[in-house]
Design a protein around this motif. Structure first.
Motif, mmCIF file in Angstrom:
data_model
loop_
_atom_site.group_PDB
_atom_site.id
_atom_site.type_symbol
_atom_site.label_atom_id
_atom_site.label_comp_id
_atom_site.label_asym_id
_atom_site.label_seq_id
_atom_site.Cartn_x
_atom_site.Cartn_y
_atom_site.Cartn_z
ATOM 1 N N MET A 96 33.559 0.965 26.913
ATOM 2 C CA MET A 96 34.962 1.074 27.318
ATOM 3 C C MET A 96 35.162 0.528 28.736
ATOM 4 S SD MET A 96 36.169 4.752 25.722
ATOM 5 C CE MET A 96 37.836 4.570 26.386
ATOM 6 N N ASN A 97 34.219 0.813 29.633
ATOM 7 C CA ASN A 97 34.305 0.264 30.990
ATOM 8 C C ASN A 97 34.227 -1.257 30.961
ATOM 9 O OD1 ASN A 97 34.501 2.794 32.199
ATOM 10 N ND2 ASN A 97 32.293 2.992 32.483
ATOM 11 N N GLU A 98 33.358 -1.782 30.090
ATOM 12 C CA GLU A 98 33.218 -3.231 29.971
ATOM 13 C C GLU A 98 34.498 -3.881 29.456
ATOM 14 O OE1 GLU A 98 30.953 -6.810 30.277
ATOM 15 O OE2 GLU A 98 30.431 -4.768 30.879
ATOM 16 N N ILE A 99 35.108 -3.251 28.462
ATOM 17 C CA ILE A 99 36.324 -3.842 27.891
ATOM 18 C C ILE A 99 37.505 -3.717 28.854
ATOM 19 C CG2 ILE A 99 37.352 -1.863 26.663
ATOM 20 C CD1 ILE A 99 37.680 -3.716 24.248
ATOM 21 N N MET A 100 37.507 -2.673 29.672
ATOM 22 C CA MET A 100 38.561 -2.548 30.686
ATOM 23 C C MET A 100 38.426 -3.646 31.744
ATOM 24 S SD MET A 100 38.787 1.603 31.203
ATOM 25 C CE MET A 100 39.945 1.461 32.574
ATOM 26 N N THR A 101 37.180 -3.952 32.109
ATOM 27 C CA THR A 101 36.932 -5.040 33.059
ATOM 28 C C THR A 101 37.400 -6.368 32.481
ATOM 29 O OG1 THR A 101 35.007 -3.884 33.974
ATOM 30 C CG2 THR A 101 35.148 -6.257 34.361
ATOM 31 N N LEU A 102 37.093 -6.586 31.201
ATOM 32 C CA LEU A 102 37.525 -7.817 30.538
ATOM 33 C C LEU A 102 39.039 -7.901 30.443
ATOM 34 C CD1 LEU A 102 34.945 -8.172 27.617
ATOM 35 C CD2 LEU A 102 35.109 -9.573 29.670
ATOM 36 N N SER A 103 39.671 -6.763 30.225
ATOM 37 C CA SER A 103 41.132 -6.733 30.123
ATOM 38 C C SER A 103 41.784 -7.171 31.435
ATOM 39 C CB SER A 103 41.605 -5.323 29.744
ATOM 40 O OG SER A 103 43.006 -5.263 29.677
ATOM 41 N N LYS A 104 41.238 -6.671 32.548
ATOM 42 C CA LYS A 104 41.760 -7.074 33.856
ATOM 43 C C LYS A 104 41.529 -8.562 34.098
ATOM 44 C CE LYS A 104 41.053 -2.544 36.031
ATOM 45 N NZ LYS A 104 40.298 -1.784 37.076
ATOM 46 N N GLU A 105 40.342 -9.023 33.709
ATOM 47 C CA GLU A 105 40.020 -10.441 33.890
ATOM 48 C C GLU A 105 40.926 -11.312 33.031
ATOM 49 O OE1 GLU A 105 36.082 -13.387 33.815
ATOM 50 O OE2 GLU A 105 35.909 -11.274 33.261
ATOM 51 N N ALA A 106 41.210 -10.852 31.806
ATOM 52 C CA ALA A 106 42.090 -11.608 30.912
ATOM 53 C C ALA A 106 43.489 -11.741 31.501
ATOM 54 C CB ALA A 106 42.155 -10.935 29.541
ATOM 55 N N SER A 107 43.974 -10.669 32.107
ATOM 56 C CA SER A 107 45.309 -10.705 32.732
ATOM 57 C C SER A 107 45.352 -11.740 33.861
ATOM 58 C CB SER A 107 45.680 -9.327 33.272
ATOM 59 O OG SER A 107 45.777 -8.377 32.223
ATOM 60 N N GLN A 108 44.276 -11.782 34.644
ATOM 61 C CA GLN A 108 44.213 -12.748 35.742
ATOM 62 C C GLN A 108 44.156 -14.178 35.216
ATOM 63 O OE1 GLN A 108 40.724 -11.464 37.866
ATOM 64 N NE2 GLN A 108 41.727 -9.691 38.793
ATOM 65 N N ILE A 109 43.359 -14.393 34.164
ATOM 66 C CA ILE A 109 43.252 -15.733 33.571
ATOM 67 C C ILE A 109 44.586 -16.166 32.974
ATOM 68 C CG2 ILE A 109 42.153 -17.106 31.750
ATOM 69 C CD1 ILE A 109 40.321 -16.597 34.078
#
Length: 210
Positions: A37-50
């Motif tokens: 879940m922590n990993e997917i939250m990190t990816l979610s933030k990164e996706a928003s930035q991208i």
């Protein structure tokens, strides 16, 4: 094991062993779920930035395309576009996050050679091409993140089902079996103690009569 097994010391030890393993398994699965879940939250933030960068990159790319079209016309821009070779170069590696295989992509840097007539185009065409290359890089990165997030979410769902099964079914059943067998064994011990007292009293009476 069969939780309805006969109330014996051996079966009690087996239930207690299974209960310990189940609790350890629950702790490990719950920790795995939190890491995913922590990993997917990190990816979610990164996706928003991208996505924000991609939005800006598209804006810049279409701006440059509009400039190029205004300078040399739509037909010449289209002909120049046909001269650009299609590239499918993409390096993909796989890394594992708690058993989940997720991709890592790298878009090789290619030399942007002019594949169209320099006399029929302008520098605006080159600027547009460079801008769309940036769009391509960001699209590849976003695809990597979305694919990784999908795989992680799928593993989280499977892990959550296992956690729920251990927490709500397996562990309570084993705890109930532990209590039931312990109670049955204690009852047997009380009965055995009572029988021994009776036998002892009978033997004592017989000894007095003799």
């Amino acid at each position: 094991m069969d939780i309805n097994a006969a109330p014996t010391r051996g079966n009690l030890m087996q239930v207690e062993k299974s209960l310990k393993l189940s609790r350890n398994g629950y702790n490990l699965m719950d920790r795995k779920r939190m890491i995913l879940m922590n990993e997917i939250m990190t990816l979610s933030k990164e996706a928003s930035q991208i996505q924000e960068k991609l939005k800006a990159a598209y804006g810049e790319a279409y701006k440059q395309l509009s400039i190029a079209t205004g300078e040399i016309g739509m037909v010449n821009v289209e002909q120049a576009a046909y001269g650009v070779p299609i590239s499918d170069a993409l390096d993909i590696k796989i890394r594992s996050v708690m058993g989940t295989e997720i991709p890592e992509t790298r878009l090789p840097k290619e030399k942007l050679e002019p594949n169209y007539s320099l006399f029929d185009t302008s520098i605006a065409v080159d600027q547009a091409r460079i801008a769309f290359e940036k769009v391509k890089e960001l699209q590849v990165k976003l695809a990597e993140i979305e694919n990784s997030a999908y795989r992680l979410a799928n593993n989280i769902q499977k892990t959550q089902k296992r956690v729920n099964a251990l927490q709500n079914i397996t562990i309570p059943q084993l705890e109930d079996a532990q209590v039931a067998i312990s109670s049955a064994l204690e009852e047997k011990e009380r009965e055995e103690f009572t029988r021994l007292k009776v036998v002892k009293a009978i033997l004592a009476n017989k000894a007095e009569e003799a």
